[in-house]
Design a protein around this motif. Structure first.
Motif, PDB file in Angstrom:
ATOM      1  N   ARG A   1       0.765  -1.210   0.027  1.00 57.65           N
ATOM      2  CA  ARG A   1       0.041   0.225   0.117  1.00 57.65           C
ATOM      3  C   ARG A   1       0.861   1.189   0.172  1.00 57.65           C
ATOM      4  NH1 ARG A   1      -2.830  -1.292   4.008  1.00 57.65           N
ATOM      5  NH2 ARG A   1      -1.787   0.030   5.770  1.00 57.65           N
ATOM      6  N   ALA A   2       1.910   1.179   0.618  1.00 53.42           N
ATOM      7  CA  ALA A   2       2.750   2.428   0.913  1.00 53.42           C
ATOM      8  C   ALA A   2       3.420   2.804  -0.659  1.00 53.42           C
ATOM      9  CB  ALA A   2       4.000   2.048   1.866  1.00 53.42           C
ATOM     10  N   PHE A   3       3.699   1.918  -1.328  1.00 52.21           N
ATOM     11  CA  PHE A   3       4.522   2.131  -2.833  1.00 52.21           C
ATOM     12  C   PHE A   3       3.388   3.361  -3.275  1.00 52.21           C
ATOM     13  CE2 PHE A   3       5.783  -2.602  -2.953  1.00 52.21           C
ATOM     14  CZ  PHE A   3       7.099  -2.183  -2.313  1.00 52.21           C
ATOM     15  N   ALA A   4       2.004   2.846  -3.733  1.00 55.56           N
ATOM     16  CA  ALA A   4       1.234   3.804  -4.170  1.00 55.56           C
ATOM     17  C   ALA A   4       1.245   5.426  -3.321  1.00 55.56           C
ATOM     18  CB  ALA A   4      -0.175   3.159  -4.311  1.00 55.56           C
ATOM     19  N   VAL A   5       1.026   5.171  -2.223  1.00 53.15           N
ATOM     20  CA  VAL A   5       0.990   6.198  -1.173  1.00 53.15           C
ATOM     21  C   VAL A   5       2.123   7.174  -1.504  1.00 53.15           C
ATOM     22  CG1 VAL A   5       0.793   7.353   1.376  1.00 53.15           C
ATOM     23  CG2 VAL A   5      -0.553   5.384   0.338  1.00 53.15           C
ATOM     24  N   ALA A   6       3.306   6.381  -1.553  1.00 51.87           N
ATOM     25  CA  ALA A   6       4.606   7.350  -1.658  1.00 51.87           C
ATOM     26  C   ALA A   6       4.451   8.136  -3.052  1.00 51.87           C
ATOM     27  CB  ALA A   6       5.847   6.457  -1.802  1.00 51.87           C
ATOM     28  N   ALA A   7       4.085   7.382  -4.283  1.00 52.94           N
ATOM     29  CA  ALA A   7       4.032   7.789  -5.470  1.00 52.94           C
ATOM     30  C   ALA A   7       3.289   9.329  -5.483  1.00 52.94           C
ATOM     31  CB  ALA A   7       3.578   6.667  -6.248  1.00 52.94           C
ATOM     32  N   VAL A   8       1.983   8.875  -4.886  1.00 53.98           N
ATOM     33  CA  VAL A   8       1.003  10.120  -4.571  1.00 53.98           C
ATOM     34  C   VAL A   8       1.455  11.387  -4.067  1.00 53.98           C
ATOM     35  CG1 VAL A   8      -1.078  10.587  -3.690  1.00 53.98           C
ATOM     36  CG2 VAL A   8      -1.081   8.708  -4.879  1.00 53.98           C
ATOM     37  N   ARG A   9       2.150  10.913  -2.838  1.00 56.41           N
ATOM     38  CA  ARG A   9       2.949  12.263  -2.053  1.00 56.41           C
ATOM     39  C   ARG A   9       3.865  12.816  -2.674  1.00 56.41           C
ATOM     40  NH1 ARG A   9       7.356  11.449   0.207  1.00 56.41           N
ATOM     41  NH2 ARG A   9       7.320   9.455   0.681  1.00 56.41           N
ATOM     42  N   GLU A  10       4.707  11.969  -3.434  1.00 59.98           N
ATOM     43  CA  GLU A  10       5.902  12.486  -4.305  1.00 59.98           C
ATOM     44  C   GLU A  10       5.326  13.419  -5.435  1.00 59.98           C
ATOM     45  OE1 GLU A  10       9.048  12.710  -3.661  1.00 59.98           O
ATOM     46  OE2 GLU A  10       9.426  11.369  -2.006  1.00 59.98           O
ATOM     47  N   THR A  11       4.211  12.953  -6.199  1.00 59.81           N
ATOM     48  CA  THR A  11       3.759  13.905  -7.049  1.00 59.81           C
ATOM     49  C   THR A  11       3.267  15.161  -6.712  1.00 59.81           C
ATOM     50  OG1 THR A  11       3.173  11.749  -8.312  1.00 59.81           O
ATOM     51  CG2 THR A  11       1.861  13.747  -8.848  1.00 59.81           C
ATOM     52  N   TYR A  12       2.514  15.150  -5.454  1.00 61.20           N
ATOM     53  CA  TYR A  12       2.121  16.451  -4.835  1.00 61.20           C
ATOM     54  C   TYR A  12       3.339  17.406  -4.662  1.00 61.20           C
ATOM     55  CZ  TYR A  12       1.137  19.709  -0.958  1.00 61.20           C
ATOM     56  OH  TYR A  12       1.440  20.817  -0.342  1.00 61.20           O
ATOM     57  N   GLU A  13       4.367  16.851  -3.927  1.00 58.07           N
ATOM     58  CA  GLU A  13       5.582  17.436  -3.425  1.00 58.07           C
ATOM     59  C   GLU A  13       6.494  18.021  -4.522  1.00 58.07           C
ATOM     60  OE1 GLU A  13       8.062  14.821  -1.277  1.00 58.07           O
ATOM     61  OE2 GLU A  13       6.826  14.584   0.335  1.00 58.07           O
ATOM     62  N   GLU A  14       6.201  17.265  -5.790  1.00 59.81           N
ATOM     63  CA  GLU A  14       7.227  17.788  -6.963  1.00 59.81           C
ATOM     64  C   GLU A  14       6.405  18.461  -8.012  1.00 59.81           C
ATOM     65  OE1 GLU A  14      10.760  14.245  -6.346  1.00 59.81           O
ATOM     66  OE2 GLU A  14       9.207  13.901  -7.932  1.00 59.81           O
ATOM     67  N   ALA A  15       5.130  17.921  -8.248  1.00 62.45           N
ATOM     68  CA  ALA A  15       4.285  18.517  -9.315  1.00 62.45           C
ATOM     69  C   ALA A  15       3.430  19.340  -8.948  1.00 62.45           C
ATOM     70  CB  ALA A  15       4.169  17.487 -10.243  1.00 62.45           C
ATOM     71  N   GLY A  16       2.953  19.306  -7.833  1.00 63.62           N
ATOM     72  CA  GLY A  16       1.689  20.050  -7.082  1.00 63.62           C
ATOM     73  C   GLY A  16       0.236  19.284  -7.622  1.00 63.62           C
ATOM     74  N   VAL A  17       0.257  18.289  -7.790  1.00 66.75           N
ATOM     75  CA  VAL A  17      -0.838  17.606  -8.405  1.00 66.75           C
ATOM     76  C   VAL A  17      -1.307  16.465  -7.207  1.00 66.75           C
ATOM     77  CG1 VAL A  17      -1.718  15.777  -9.900  1.00 66.75           C
ATOM     78  CG2 VAL A  17       0.024  17.694 -10.722  1.00 66.75           C
ATOM     79  N   PHE A  18      -2.618  16.631  -7.088  1.00 67.64           N
ATOM     80  CA  PHE A  18      -3.190  15.839  -6.055  1.00 67.64           C
ATOM     81  C   PHE A  18      -4.249  14.628  -6.622  1.00 67.64           C
ATOM     82  CE2 PHE A  18      -2.969  20.050  -4.061  1.00 67.64           C
ATOM     83  CZ  PHE A  18      -2.742  19.807  -2.944  1.00 67.64           C
ATOM     84  N   VAL A  19      -3.423  13.335  -6.628  1.00 65.90           N
ATOM     85  CA  VAL A  19      -3.871  12.232  -7.027  1.00 65.90           C
ATOM     86  C   VAL A  19      -4.717  11.389  -6.023  1.00 65.90           C
ATOM     87  CG1 VAL A  19      -3.386   9.901  -8.349  1.00 65.90           C
ATOM     88  CG2 VAL A  19      -2.259  12.103  -9.116  1.00 65.90           C
ATOM     89  N   GLY A  20      -6.046  11.268  -6.361  1.00 61.73           N
ATOM     90  CA  GLY A  20      -7.078  10.523  -5.627  1.00 61.73           C
ATOM     91  C   GLY A  20      -8.353  10.668  -5.723  1.00 61.73           C
ATOM     92  N   SER A  21      -9.011  10.398  -4.819  1.00 68.12           N
ATOM     93  CA  SER A  21     -10.632  10.439  -4.979  1.00 68.12           C
ATOM     94  C   SER A  21     -11.084  11.252  -3.598  1.00 68.12           C
ATOM     95  CB  SER A  21     -11.095   9.055  -4.971  1.00 68.12           C
ATOM     96  OG  SER A  21     -10.825   8.526  -6.030  1.00 68.12           O
ATOM     97  N   LYS A  22     -12.119  11.862  -3.745  1.00 67.85           N
ATOM     98  CA  LYS A  22     -12.816  12.810  -2.828  1.00 67.85           C
ATOM     99  C   LYS A  22     -13.018  11.904  -1.523  1.00 67.85           C
ATOM    100  CE  LYS A  22     -12.809  16.722  -4.796  1.00 67.85           C
ATOM    101  NZ  LYS A  22     -12.202  17.857  -3.919  1.00 67.85           N
ATOM    102  N   ALA A  23     -12.761  12.482  -0.526  1.00 61.45           N
ATOM    103  CA  ALA A  23     -12.974  11.528   0.680  1.00 61.45           C
ATOM    104  C   ALA A  23     -13.769  12.212   1.725  1.00 61.45           C
ATOM    105  CB  ALA A  23     -11.584  11.492   1.365  1.00 61.45           C
ATOM    106  N   ASP A  24     -14.043  11.486   3.065  1.00 68.01           N
ATOM    107  CA  ASP A  24     -14.825  12.639   3.961  1.00 68.01           C
ATOM    108  C   ASP A  24     -14.212  13.695   4.491  1.00 68.01           C
ATOM    109  OD1 ASP A  24     -17.060  10.548   3.786  1.00 68.01           O
ATOM    110  OD2 ASP A  24     -16.163   9.127   5.364  1.00 68.01           O
ATOM    111  N   ALA A  25     -14.973  14.624   4.980  1.00 70.64           N
ATOM    112  CA  ALA A  25     -14.527  15.976   5.277  1.00 70.64           C
ATOM    113  C   ALA A  25     -13.813  15.687   6.549  1.00 70.64           C
ATOM    114  CB  ALA A  25     -15.453  16.976   5.304  1.00 70.64           C
ATOM    115  N   ASP A  26     -13.693  14.674   7.509  1.00 75.35           N
ATOM    116  CA  ASP A  26     -13.430  14.701   8.572  1.00 75.35           C
ATOM    117  C   ASP A  26     -11.985  13.929   8.736  1.00 75.35           C
ATOM    118  OD1 ASP A  26     -14.078  12.273   8.176  1.00 75.35           O
ATOM    119  OD2 ASP A  26     -15.293  11.996  10.111  1.00 75.35           O
ATOM    120  N   TRP A  27     -11.328  13.280   7.502  1.00 76.79           N
ATOM    121  CA  TRP A  27      -9.994  12.792   7.975  1.00 76.79           C
ATOM    122  C   TRP A  27      -9.047  13.949   7.926  1.00 76.79           C
ATOM    123  CZ3 TRP A  27      -5.457  11.504   4.959  1.00 76.79           C
ATOM    124  CH2 TRP A  27      -5.089  12.116   4.141  1.00 76.79           C
TER     125      TRP A  27
END
Length: 247
Positions: A100-126
């Motif tokens: 699971r951490a492989f995808a999470v790391a790729a998503v995190r690095e994509t935000y850090e380096e490219a400013g892009v949020f990859v994912g789906s809409k989640a509950d507002a309380d997380w």
């Protein structure tokens, strides 16, 4: 074709005078935008010239897996075939948390380096921590379900840095939001933009990045939807050169 890719990659990695270190798990994300004419574009950026490691090279966003990545909540699960490929290891299968951490790391690095949020809409309380605080502010959570494995490669022994990298891909519609600046808060990547795969090959690239682009083109020629059951290449060094195995 496969033999040519292996030989070129082996010839580019002949220097072996550094102390040997254990490879660190890493993940890279290829965000693919299918055009109306059927051509694909991919998001890439140029590494800042101040970096000691591959300065000025064009790469996909990605980086090392952090321990905290295994504890970030996610939406959805990998397709079972993708999970099986990610869990494969020369030294025994990875745990569910680690895969699971492989995808999470790729998503995190994509935000850090490219400013892009990859994912789906989640509950507002997380409540995300660290870089994921920016995700929770936008009610976005990493989503494993669209992830597809494109390739895996381990840096050979006695190199200055060694990584065991999983190259993951998602369609561009997996982008939930992005920063207006056109780059990420880390400043690691400059000139972040969409490129056709052919145009990307003409840039200054690490040999492994060029190899992955060509592997992707080969796959897309017969598997345009990136079916999860399709075998993927796994490059690792043995004796005097790379081995290309399919997983």
């Amino acid at each position: 074709m496969n033999k040519a890719l292996v030989e070129r990659l082996s010839n580019a990695e002949r220097q072996t005078h550094y102390p040997n270190v254990r490879p660190k798990d890493a993940a890279t994300l290829l965000i693919l935008d299918r055009q109306a004419n059927g051509e694909f574009k991919v998001l890439m950026g140029r590494r800042h010239q101040r970096h000691r490691f591959m300065p000025g090279m064009f790469v996909f966003p990605g980086g090392r897996v952090d321990p905290a990545d295994s504890r970030v909540p996610v939406i959805g699960n990998y397709h079972p075939d993708v999970l099986q490929k990610l869990a494969y290891s020369l030294k025994g299968p990875k745990t569910d948390a680690r895969t699971r951490a492989f995808a999470v790391a790729a998503v995190r690095e994509t935000y850090e380096e490219a400013g892009v949020f990859v994912g789906s809409k989640a509950d507002a309380d997380w409540q995300g921590k660290g870089d994921f605080a920016a995700f929770s502010e936008r009610c976005v959570m990493p989503d494993l379900s669209p992830m597809r494995l494109i390739a895996r490669a381990i840096t050979p022994p006695r190199r200055p840095r060694r990584f065991d990298t999983r190259f993951l891909a998602v369609p561009a519609d997996a982008i939930a939001d992005q920063l207006a600046e056109g780059t990420g808060p880390s400043g690691e990547l400059e000139d972040v933009h969409w490129l056709t795969l052919d145009a990307a090959k003409n840039l200054e690239l690490p040999t492994i990045t060029l190899t992955i682009i060509e592997e992707l083109q080969n796959r897309l020629s017969a598997d345009r939807d990136l079916a999860p059951e399709t075998p993927v290449p796994f490059y690792y060094w043995r004796r005097k050169g790379f081995i290309r195995e399919e997983v």
